[in-house]
Enzyme design. Structure first.
Site, PDB file in Angstrom:
ATOM      1  N   ASP A  64       0.640  -1.314   0.057  1.00 53.49           N
ATOM      2  CA  ASP A  64       0.067  -0.168  -0.068  1.00 53.49           C
ATOM      3  C   ASP A  64       0.856   1.309   0.183  1.00 53.49           C
ATOM      4  O   ASP A  64       1.911   1.279   0.739  1.00 53.49           O
ATOM      5  CB  ASP A  64      -1.024   0.041   1.196  1.00 53.49           C
ATOM      6  N   ASP A  70      -0.438  13.587   8.433  1.00 52.34           N
ATOM      7  CA  ASP A  70      -1.529  14.365   8.124  1.00 52.34           C
ATOM      8  C   ASP A  70      -2.426  14.282   7.243  1.00 52.34           C
ATOM      9  O   ASP A  70      -3.853  14.405   7.282  1.00 52.34           O
ATOM     10  CB  ASP A  70      -0.796  15.896   8.283  1.00 52.34           C
ATOM     11  N   GLU A  93      -7.911  21.659   6.899  1.00 51.25           N
ATOM     12  CA  GLU A  93      -6.687  22.479   6.836  1.00 51.25           C
ATOM     13  C   GLU A  93      -5.819  22.037   5.640  1.00 51.25           C
ATOM     14  O   GLU A  93      -4.792  22.578   4.897  1.00 51.25           O
ATOM     15  CB  GLU A  93      -5.916  22.274   8.246  1.00 51.25           C
ATOM     16  N   GLU A  94      -6.163  20.724   5.139  1.00 50.94           N
ATOM     17  CA  GLU A  94      -5.468  20.004   4.125  1.00 50.94           C
ATOM     18  C   GLU A  94      -5.911  20.494   2.655  1.00 50.94           C
ATOM     19  O   GLU A  94      -5.219  19.866   1.919  1.00 50.94           O
ATOM     20  CB  GLU A  94      -5.154  18.407   4.443  1.00 50.94           C
ATOM     21  N   ASP A 115      -9.036  20.180  11.343  1.00 49.20           N
ATOM     22  CA  ASP A 115      -7.638  20.134  11.213  1.00 49.20           C
ATOM     23  C   ASP A 115      -7.110  18.962  11.562  1.00 49.20           C
ATOM     24  O   ASP A 115      -7.206  18.353  12.352  1.00 49.20           O
ATOM     25  CB  ASP A 115      -6.880  21.123  12.131  1.00 49.20           C
ATOM     26  N   LEU A 117      -4.766  16.699  11.639  1.00 45.79           N
ATOM     27  CA  LEU A 117      -3.506  16.269  12.461  1.00 45.79           C
ATOM     28  C   LEU A 117      -2.581  17.768  12.770  1.00 45.79           C
ATOM     29  O   LEU A 117      -1.519  17.769  12.091  1.00 45.79           O
ATOM     30  CB  LEU A 117      -2.602  15.379  11.851  1.00 45.79           C
ATOM     31  N   ASP A 118      -2.991  18.467  13.706  1.00 44.60           N
ATOM     32  CA  ASP A 118      -2.104  19.774  13.903  1.00 44.60           C
ATOM     33  C   ASP A 118      -1.155  19.198  14.696  1.00 44.60           C
ATOM     34  O   ASP A 118      -0.976  18.440  15.557  1.00 44.60           O
ATOM     35  CB  ASP A 118      -3.130  20.638  14.810  1.00 44.60           C
ATOM     36  N   GLU A 283      -8.945  26.197  13.979  1.00 48.27           N
ATOM     37  CA  GLU A 283      -8.218  26.004  15.350  1.00 48.27           C
ATOM     38  C   GLU A 283      -8.521  26.884  16.367  1.00 48.27           C
ATOM     39  O   GLU A 283      -9.133  26.472  17.322  1.00 48.27           O
ATOM     40  CB  GLU A 283      -6.728  26.191  14.861  1.00 48.27           C
TER      41      GLU A 283
END
Ligand code: P6P
Length: 337
Positions: A64, A70, A93-94, A115, A117-118, A283
């Site tokens: 894979d 993130d 956020e991405e 968000d 994975l801040d 955030e």
């Protein structure tokens, strides 16, 4: 008297049952999000093993494709949330633009901003990171959500919360009726109520700021931070400096212990950040909703975070957030200049 065993799913359902008009739509949405949090937690907690488990490079041992955490977290949330029929649109956020719900799936009345994975740049050093989420009701006509449904004042939030992936994984959320924390028991894969009805201390002894930016701060901020360092036991000074550099980790600690987190506007030629660094919609706003529900305060220094009328999805704002008396004191210094 030992605490009763309550899963976050049960807690959300019981909250729904307090509202006879509730359809269960929001409960279903949150349950999907909780599943995504468990999947992300599992992956984040073995990130350090990537090298050992052969997860490096472009493909893992199963062939894979391996993605950055993130991006992985963003994909997990999207795939857990896109087909439940509870959402009309998402924003992340991405992702530069809004994320529509695929036409093959039914659409619902809620909007999810997140968000995924801040603080993910900290993962390689095993520093806590977090997912932050914010939920609104759709306000435009028609079934498809629009950017207008996403550009909302924080006071309109229906639910806000975060998951902090640290020494344990803790989910904290509020639906406007207090702030409640749940700790993941990996042995049974359930988030169990561990922090009922969180209230943040009115005054703390911790300040969290990146002092490397001191030359970018305005005078009032500099004076306030210097004030906190003075030795005066009668006013609980000096405060302790605690700065992880991961927003959710810093916020979670200060929420429980009390204190103030600052990411002020930066004014420096070449590195100017007049609007600060942190993002409003996914955030500052959700954390402001939580801190106010817990008895604290959140401001840009000029206005209450929850009153800001957003202009675009990835808008940045200065963020000063935490114990009410500490934030009020900061505003006093800022206004003196
Ligand atoms: P600085 C992480 O990159 C982040 O977005 C937040 O989690 C954190 O509070 C902030 O940036 C840290 O920024 O400039 O102090 O490294």
């Amino acid at each position: 008297m030992s605490q009763k065993i309550v899963t976050v799913q049960r807690h959300v359902l019981e909250a729904q049952q307090q509202h006879p008009e509730a359809t269960g739509d929001l409960t279903g949405l949150l349950w999907d999000l909780i599943l995504a949090a468990k999947v992300i937690s599992c992956q984040v907690n073995k990130a350090g093993l990537a090298q050992i488990l052969g997860l490096t490079g472009s493909h893992n041992v199963h062939g894979d494709e391996v993605t950055k955490l993130d991006v992985f977290a963003n994909d997990v949330i999207y795939r857990a949330m896109d087909h439940g029929g509870h959402l009309c649109v998402m924003a992340s956020e991405e992702a530069d633009d809004i994320i529509p719900i695929p036409s093959r799936f039914s659409k619902g009345k809620y909007v999810l901003l997140f968000d995924p994975l801040d603080g993910s740049s900290n993962i390689d050093a095993n520093v806590s990171v977090g997912t932050i989420f914010s939920i609104y009701r759709k306000k435009t006509l028609g079934s498809d959500g629009t950017v207008e449904d996403c550009l909302r004042k924080g006071i309109e939030q229906v639910v806000a919360g975060y998951i902090v992936y640290g020494s344990s994984t803790v989910l904290v959320y509020s639906a406007g009726y207090g702030v409640h924390g749940f700790t993941l028991d990996p042995a049974i894969g359930e988030f169990l109520l561990s922090h009922p009805d969180i209230k943040t201390p009115k005054k703390g002894k911790i300040y969290s700021v990146n002092e490397g930016n001191v030359l970018q701060w305005d005078e009032g901020t500099r004076k306030y931070i210097n004030y906190l360092k003075e030795d005066d036991a009668a006013t609980g000074r000096p405060y302790s400096a605690r700065y992880v550099g991961s927003l959710v980790a810093d916020f979670h600690r200060n929420l429980l212990y009390g204190g103030i987190f600052l990411y002020p506007a930066g004014h420096k030629k070449g590195k100017d950040k007049p609007q600060g660094k942190l993002r409003l919609l996914y955030e500052a706003s959700p954390l402001a909703f939580l801190v106010e529900q817990a008895g604290g305060m959140a401001t840009t220094g000029r206005e209450r975070i929850l009153e800001i009328e957003p202009e675009h999805l990835h808008q940045r704002v200065p963020l000063i957030i935490g114990s009410e008396q500490d934030v009020q004191q900061y505003l006093g210094f800022l206004n003196q200049g």
